[in-house]
Scaffold this active site. Structure first.
Site, PDB file in Angstrom:
ATOM      1  N   CYS A 381      -0.829  -5.585  13.354  1.00 32.53           N
ATOM      2  CA  CYS A 381       0.379  -6.194  13.920  1.00 32.53           C
ATOM      3  C   CYS A 381       0.470  -5.906  15.426  1.00 32.53           C
ATOM      4  O   CYS A 381      -0.226  -6.541  16.216  1.00 32.53           O
ATOM      5  CB  CYS A 381       1.603  -5.714  13.155  1.00 32.53           C
ATOM      6  SG  CYS A 381       3.046  -6.774  13.397  1.00 32.53           S
ATOM      7  N   HIS A 507       0.159  -6.939   7.762  1.00 34.42           N
ATOM      8  CA  HIS A 507       0.074  -5.521   7.375  1.00 34.42           C
ATOM      9  C   HIS A 507      -0.769  -5.390   6.104  1.00 34.42           C
ATOM     10  O   HIS A 507      -0.228  -5.281   4.994  1.00 34.42           O
ATOM     11  CB  HIS A 507       1.476  -4.944   7.166  1.00 34.42           C
ATOM     12  CG  HIS A 507       2.235  -4.741   8.428  1.00 34.42           C
ATOM     13  ND1 HIS A 507       2.113  -3.608   9.196  1.00 34.42           N
ATOM     14  CD2 HIS A 507       3.101  -5.558   9.078  1.00 34.42           C
ATOM     15  CE1 HIS A 507       2.889  -3.708  10.268  1.00 34.42           C
ATOM     16  NE2 HIS A 507       3.487  -4.877  10.219  1.00 34.42           N
ATOM     17  N   GLU A 509      -2.312  -2.944   4.912  1.00 32.85           N
ATOM     18  CA  GLU A 509      -2.160  -1.670   4.212  1.00 32.85           C
ATOM     19  C   GLU A 509      -1.240  -1.781   3.006  1.00 32.85           C
ATOM     20  O   GLU A 509      -1.335  -0.990   2.055  1.00 32.85           O
ATOM     21  CB  GLU A 509      -1.638  -0.592   5.165  1.00 32.85           C
ATOM     22  CG  GLU A 509      -0.208  -0.770   5.651  1.00 32.85           C
ATOM     23  CD  GLU A 509      -0.064  -1.614   6.900  1.00 32.85           C
ATOM     24  OE1 GLU A 509       0.995  -1.538   7.559  1.00 32.85           O
ATOM     25  OE2 GLU A 509      -1.004  -2.360   7.222  1.00 32.85           O
TER      26      GLU A 509
END
Length: 534
Positions: A381, A507, A509
């Site tokens: 990001c 994102h 993750e």
């Protein structure tokens, strides 16, 4: 079969591991073949976690439908491998907001609106909404028993058996057995008091999970059983583990899942299998080498602020047969000391997301160091934006590429506020939230990592790459390799000729799992592994 409900409460102190206990129960029951969902019920008055300070609350976990939730939902998703939604996160603020909204619309026909029954009914409805399509719903009640703000939630779950049947409800209480060094022994009194508080409310726990750093002796379990009116077979240990991923194995070895099924009348038709989970733990405990990853951000002093990033790096390292040493580095430290002094000896650099200008120059410098020294780089990001600004200044030579211009009132030439954000800015703004599709460029690092032409990834941002500069960036060697085609938005950029340099607008993750690490994290760690040999 009626839907079964498991309520996980906590006593004595916070951070006992209610979330991991709930997630572990979910894992074991799902492995038994049941359809499981988990709800986090937070007693704070914020409507959601979106505006909360990471130093106080940790990361914001975003779901596919754009809900900004507590980080415990991340643990739930990682453990039960299900994509949760808006309804899986409930706060007191949202409950009161919904109740007051109904009152304003005349739903209560002019009646006096009270905590009981209106607020407690709303809490129950939020739990029941999740039940559709599931066999078991696990609800974690945030905070500790005795907190004044948590009382409506406890009252709501006390009442719920009246609606769904007591035989379909199980109460699991997580409590502390502290070790008093001066006395040289564990103490059960805090657990006794905690259970007593719960019983005063009208809830008798069916199971007690005792958090301790030492095993409980038989006489201690007998004492807890006597004073808490819980059968001894329903008292379990939750000892400190080297990794949270050992907790399901520990609970299963004590027979928690068998007991839960017995008490709730759940019939298991599936063969229980945890071989892949045990294989994952074996790889974790027997790495072939170690890799050093710099996690550069603004909140690195608080581990919870980057919980999902840490977990995603861990998953990827394990599946690369590595132990990952995550080096938290404050972006402002790079500004003070210089990237070379701080990042020397690092095998890979990850620049995490964030908001605001503080530390931005440090993130840009980290991206520049990775670019110049051919160190694997992963920008998440704002980490993408930092990389683009560095490239704009030092390679593409685009005019005025200055991070100080990154402000909603003054558009940055290369990274700027999204068009829809300009329209709502004066109302406090929103963000681009939730899952969007990304089309990958064939032959790119991203496409090779994913192995598919299109992916669905979660977003949380206001800024984007300015399409007006794309051609000049690409001509200079920073290629767009992922696009949200519907609005022609840049999703992924890579630098040509670099071993592994990837920045993403989303994102990733948030979608990493212990048994299924995110492809980009796995590729990033593999590239860092190659650097170990050099």
């Amino acid at each position: 079969m009626a839907v079964k409900f498991i309520f996980v409460t906590g006593g004595v102190v916070s951070s006992l591991g209610k979330g991991i206990t709930a997630a572990s129960l979910g894992t074991l029951l799902k492995r038994r073949g049941f359809r499981v969902s988990i709800v986090k019920m937070d007693p704070y008055l914020n409507v959601d976690a979106g505006t909360m300070n990471p130093f106080q609350h940790g990361e914001v976990f975003v779901t596919d439908d754009g809900a900004e939730t507590d980080l415990d939902l991340g643990h739930y998703e990682r453990f039960i491998d299900e994509r949760l939604k808006y309804d899986n996160s409930v706060t007191a603020g949202r409950i009161y907001s919904d109740v007051i909204g109904k009152e304003r619309r005349g739903v209560f026909n002019g009646g006096t609106v009270q905590v009981i029954p209106h607020v407690t009914n709303e809490i129950q409805e939020s739990i029941l909404r999740v039940a559709d399509g599931h066999d078991v719903v696990i609800a974690e009640i945030g905070g500790t028993v005795g907190d004044i703000e948590g009382l409506p939630f406890l009252e709501a779950i006390r009442q719920l058996p009246g609606r769904v049947g007591r035989e379909n409800v199980l109460y699991c209480h997580v409590t502390l057995i502290p070790y008093i060094a001066a006395a040289g022994e564990l103490k059960t009194k805090p657990t006794q008091h905690s259970v007593n508080e719960l019983r005063k409310i009208g809830i008798q726990p069916d199971i007690i999970v005792c958090r301790s750093n030492l095993p409980l002796k038989q006489d201690m379990k007998e004492k807890i059983a006597l004073f808490c009116s819980v059968p001894e077979r329903c008292i379990f240990e939750a000892l400190d583990e080297p990794t949270i991923y050992r907790v399901p194995i520990s609970l299963h070895s004590q027979g928690v899942d068998e007991l839960v099924m017995d008490k709730l009348g759940l019939v298991c038709g599936e063969r229980f299998e945890m071989g892949d989970w045990l294989e994952f733990l074996d790889m974790m405990e027997n790495p072939e080498a170690e890799v050093n990853i710099a996690l550069t951000g603004k909140y690195t002093s608080i581990k919870d602020a980057y919980m999902s990033v840490n977990e995603a790096l861990t998953h990827a390292a394990i599946h690369n047969k590595l132990k990952v040493n995550i080096k938290p580095i404050e972006a402002e430290e790079i500004e003070r000391l210089g990237a070379g002094a701080v990042l020397e000896g690092i095998h890979g650099i990850l620049v995490a997301g964030g908001f605001g200008l503080r530390g931005m120059e440090g993130k840009i410098a980290a991206a520049g160091y990775a670019r110049e020294n051919k160190v694997p780089y992963f920008g998440l990001c704002l980490g993408l934006h930092a990389a683009v600004i560095d490239f704009s200044r030092n390679v593409a030579r685009l005019a005025s590429a200055n991070s100080s211009e990154m402000d909603p009132s003054t558009l940055h030439p290369v990274v700027h506020l999204m068009e829809e954000q300009k329209k709502v800015e004066n109302l406090g703004g929103t963000m681009r939230l939730g899952a969007y599709r990304c089309r990958l460029k064939e032959g790119s690092i991203a496409a090779r990592s994913y192995g598919v032409p299109e992916v669905l990834e979660r977003h949380r941002h206001r800024y984007e790459i300015n399409n007006g500069y794309r051609d000049r960036l690409e001509a200079a060697g920073m290629k767009v390799t992922g696009v949200y085609e519907e609005k022609n938005l840049v999703e992924i950029m890579e630098i040509e000729g670099h071993p592994w340099f990837v920045g993403v607008q989303f994102h990733p993750e948030l979608l990493s799992r212990p048994l299924r690490p995110h492809p980009l994290f796995r590729g990033f760690i593999a590239a860092a592994k190659d650097r170990i040999k050099k």
